[in-house]
Design an enzyme around this catalytic site. Structure first.
Site, PDB file in Angstrom:
ATOM      1  N   ASP A  95      54.094  46.129  53.471  1.00 50.29           N
ATOM      2  CA  ASP A  95      54.078  45.200  52.351  1.00 50.29           C
ATOM      3  C   ASP A  95      54.577  45.837  51.060  1.00 50.29           C
ATOM      4  O   ASP A  95      55.094  45.152  50.180  1.00 50.29           O
ATOM      5  CB  ASP A  95      52.649  44.675  52.137  1.00 50.29           C
ATOM      6  CG  ASP A  95      52.677  43.253  51.582  1.00 50.29           C
ATOM      7  OD1 ASP A  95      53.659  42.534  51.864  1.00 50.29           O
ATOM      8  OD2 ASP A  95      51.736  42.866  50.873  1.00 50.29           O
ATOM      9  N   CYS A 142      57.728  32.557  50.803  1.00 50.36           N
ATOM     10  CA  CYS A 142      56.658  33.543  50.911  1.00 50.36           C
ATOM     11  C   CYS A 142      55.427  33.071  50.150  1.00 50.36           C
ATOM     12  O   CYS A 142      54.352  32.899  50.708  1.00 50.36           O
ATOM     13  CB  CYS A 142      57.135  34.895  50.390  1.00 50.36           C
ATOM     14  SG  CYS A 142      55.801  36.106  50.244  1.00 50.36           S
ATOM     15  N   TYR A 178      51.943  31.308  52.066  1.00 47.46           N
ATOM     16  CA  TYR A 178      50.659  32.026  52.057  1.00 47.46           C
ATOM     17  C   TYR A 178      49.525  31.106  51.595  1.00 47.46           C
ATOM     18  O   TYR A 178      48.405  31.195  52.099  1.00 47.46           O
ATOM     19  CB  TYR A 178      50.729  33.271  51.154  1.00 47.46           C
ATOM     20  CG  TYR A 178      51.212  34.505  51.884  1.00 47.46           C
ATOM     21  CD1 TYR A 178      52.466  34.540  52.479  1.00 47.46           C
ATOM     22  CD2 TYR A 178      50.417  35.639  52.002  1.00 47.46           C
ATOM     23  CE1 TYR A 178      52.923  35.661  53.159  1.00 47.46           C
ATOM     24  CE2 TYR A 178      50.857  36.773  52.680  1.00 47.46           C
ATOM     25  CZ  TYR A 178      52.110  36.772  53.254  1.00 47.46           C
ATOM     26  OH  TYR A 178      52.547  37.881  53.932  1.00 47.46           O
ATOM     27  N   TYR A 206      44.339  34.484  48.440  1.00 49.12           N
ATOM     28  CA  TYR A 206      45.310  33.390  48.505  1.00 49.12           C
ATOM     29  C   TYR A 206      44.661  32.016  48.364  1.00 49.12           C
ATOM     30  O   TYR A 206      45.348  30.997  48.338  1.00 49.12           O
ATOM     31  CB  TYR A 206      46.143  33.499  49.786  1.00 49.12           C
ATOM     32  CG  TYR A 206      46.856  34.829  49.842  1.00 49.12           C
ATOM     33  CD1 TYR A 206      47.957  35.055  49.018  1.00 49.12           C
ATOM     34  CD2 TYR A 206      46.396  35.885  50.632  1.00 49.12           C
ATOM     35  CE1 TYR A 206      48.600  36.290  49.011  1.00 49.12           C
ATOM     36  CE2 TYR A 206      47.037  37.119  50.626  1.00 49.12           C
ATOM     37  CZ  TYR A 206      48.126  37.314  49.812  1.00 49.12           C
ATOM     38  OH  TYR A 206      48.750  38.531  49.799  1.00 49.12           O
ATOM     39  N   GLU A 232      59.913  34.733  56.793  1.00 50.81           N
ATOM     40  CA  GLU A 232      58.453  34.757  56.754  1.00 50.81           C
ATOM     41  C   GLU A 232      57.885  34.846  58.177  1.00 50.81           C
ATOM     42  O   GLU A 232      57.011  35.657  58.461  1.00 50.81           O
ATOM     43  CB  GLU A 232      57.910  33.498  56.067  1.00 50.81           C
ATOM     44  CG  GLU A 232      57.715  33.655  54.582  1.00 50.81           C
ATOM     45  CD  GLU A 232      56.903  34.886  54.239  1.00 50.81           C
ATOM     46  OE1 GLU A 232      55.772  35.027  54.747  1.00 50.81           O
ATOM     47  OE2 GLU A 232      57.397  35.731  53.469  1.00 50.81           O
TER      48      GLU A 232
END
Lengths: 215, 215, 215, 215
Positions: free
Chosen positions: A43, A133, A137, A163, A200
């Site tokens: 990440d 992205c 999420y 999130y 993704e």
């Protein structure tokens, strides 16, 4: 709304994202830790790429948009990087571990896609490469947060809850609103948004299979 | 230190900046208000240019530098723009007045210089184009702040004091420290820093003569 | 046609270009040679800037456009640079003289304008910044070539005739045709084309007054 | 020489390229035609990417380098595209077939790698991303041309011989010479050159397995 059209056109890809084993097992707590560890270390390079892409977009935008984009980019470069560092520490990892991690093929491809798109295209084309992205999420959280109830992995829970936070929702809303200001060629935006959505999916797949270079 | 070398090489230009009538009269309070008004309205396009240039530089930088640059760019795009708006209001002007102001030749040239340099060169070359502005404003304050004692124009005083604030000093220090990390061809950096310094002088001259396009 | 609209909107500026003393005296042969020498030495940095701008535009364009743009850029970088070298030699000057000539303020401003515009905007915005130069040189020739009859300066005549050649006409036609393929915001293109036209005028004025930096 | 060091560091990857089944079977004539067809159709997007990357590099380079880069870029955009069209025709394919071919994951990743590198880095970093392709094709020819004797596929033979031509050798030599002028951080160049070499290998693998998006 452009964002709705884009979202609709990407639906088949997004549905597969929502049910990807990495995603589901992460929320339910069944994800092998080594896969999560791999994901988190990868990440870092993606986060840096996002900051670069937002910077390029900001340089091209009208000032009101620029201000919002820079605020997001700065938040990524400071708060997010700081949160990231803390998460690493809870996992007994350091920033040095992240920095020296070899960027996997799918990750490198994704990062170069958002940078190239932001450089070659206009600000909205850049945004369309980044939106899948951030947006997906949030949608993953909406669809999978109920799984957290039986999740016993504190690190996974804490990761997921970010999130679902009001701040994250506001951020995604802001990006969607910016996207909806786009003018011009929808086809181009659509193609970019679909490619971003594919990446993704591929990123989750990369993490689940712990992808490595074959050469 | 690179910054010291650059500063030394630009000394003759900077000395002329410190004693430019616009600068001196602004600090002593004798500057005709229409010249200040012109300067402030022109400042808008320059501020936007600075934000764009920092954005481009950020996109190219190592992440630690990127984070600092983005913080500066964001501050310019939010705090500074907000301060700017307040100043306009105290002068009975609005952002619309600033936005619709025709960018004068010297201003346009300066803005395109920092953007081109940031795009064509590396991050340090970009920084070298921006540093003369930030740094010389601090030095102007150091040399001329004593003049403020007899200055009776509250708007001028308030404007000047910003550049003597701890925050501003810290900002300039940060930029100088970034500059000192530069590696490679000093000649290129020097040429850019001198051109930026020339544009600083030319900007004051533009404001003092209330420059307009001749065509 | 977009090109016709742009041309019409720039008419007042272009009329002043056509009758600028540098232009008229160059065609009639009365231009002091030191002014022409100054102009030619400045031209080097502008030529390099044009090559850079075309390169940036090419990177952003659809492939058919890219091919044409690259052909033009390459021609500038090879044939034109070679012609330029020959002209210098006839004037007892060398490429080194051109390279070490300090770029005058107006020239630097013009070059950074075409580069910034090509980088920040799309391919048509980049083209709109470059077109006034190419196109106005052709129109200057059409309006002033009759003056060549009494011109006795062989270097001026040879220089001027290049812009009346079939090759040059074809080049301008090609650029106009590319411009006419532009889609989107006319206002942006208009603003860029007018600024480019202003810089054309300012460039002649720069040469006639043999502009230098004041600092 | 920098190029020699880069070449040495990439040796293990290049050796695997030289003996990749796609390469060997193409030279020996045993490559299934559908694999070659796939490769050729993918090649279009890569060729366009190369032209874009050279354009970006040209914009940043000193003028002598710029001229050479533009000459190469233009050749790619005209002669190479024309050769490509002829090859397609011999294979009963058209440019439209190539244009509408979906760009495979590895191809898209490779193209965005060369574009991002050329934009974010300096001219030599851009070159280092492009060199493995050009150079390894020449080395492939040197190592495998003897296999052509028994090859009975005229299309394969004709394709391969291009990379043994004097023109192609001169082009590669030119690129290597440009690379050897690089100054500064070798580590960065090395990392880019190795990644480019990996993508070369991956591209052959992509073609041999006729890679498709899984989503």
């Amino acid at each position: 709304m452009i964002s709705e059209k884009l979202r609709n056109d990407a639906r088949p890809i997004w549905n597969r994202i929502f049910s990807h084993p990495f995603v589901v097992e992460l929320y339910s707590g069944k994800l092998p830790f080594e896969k999560f560890r791999y994901y988190i270390l990868q990440d870092y390079a993606y986060l840096i790429g996002v900051i670069r892409a937002f910077s390029i977009i900001s340089a091209k935008s009208e000032i009101e948009i620029s201000g919002e984009i820079l605020e997001i980019a700065r938040m990524e470069a400071t708060t997010e990087i700081e949160n990231y560092r803390k998460l690493l520490n809870r996992m007994n990892l350091t920033m040095e571990d992240a920095i020296k991690t070899e960027v996997a093929p799918t990750n490198l491809a994704y990062v170069n896609f958002i940078i190239s798109t932001s450089f070659l295209g206009n600000e909205y084309e850049g945004l369309a490469s980044l939106l899948p992205c951030f947006w997906s999420y949030l949608e993953i959280w909406k669809r999978n947060s109920h799984l957290l109830e039986k999740n016993e992995n504190e690190i996974y829970i804490q990761w997921a809850k970010e999130y679902g936070s009001k701040e994250y929702q506001a951020l995604v809303k802001k990006l969607i609103n910016l996207m909806d200001r786009a003018v011009g060629n929808y086809e181009k935006l659509r193609k970019i948004f679909l490619t971003g959505s594919r990446y993704e999916y591929a990123f989750w797949e990369m993490a689940y299979t712990m992808e490595r270079w074959h050469i």
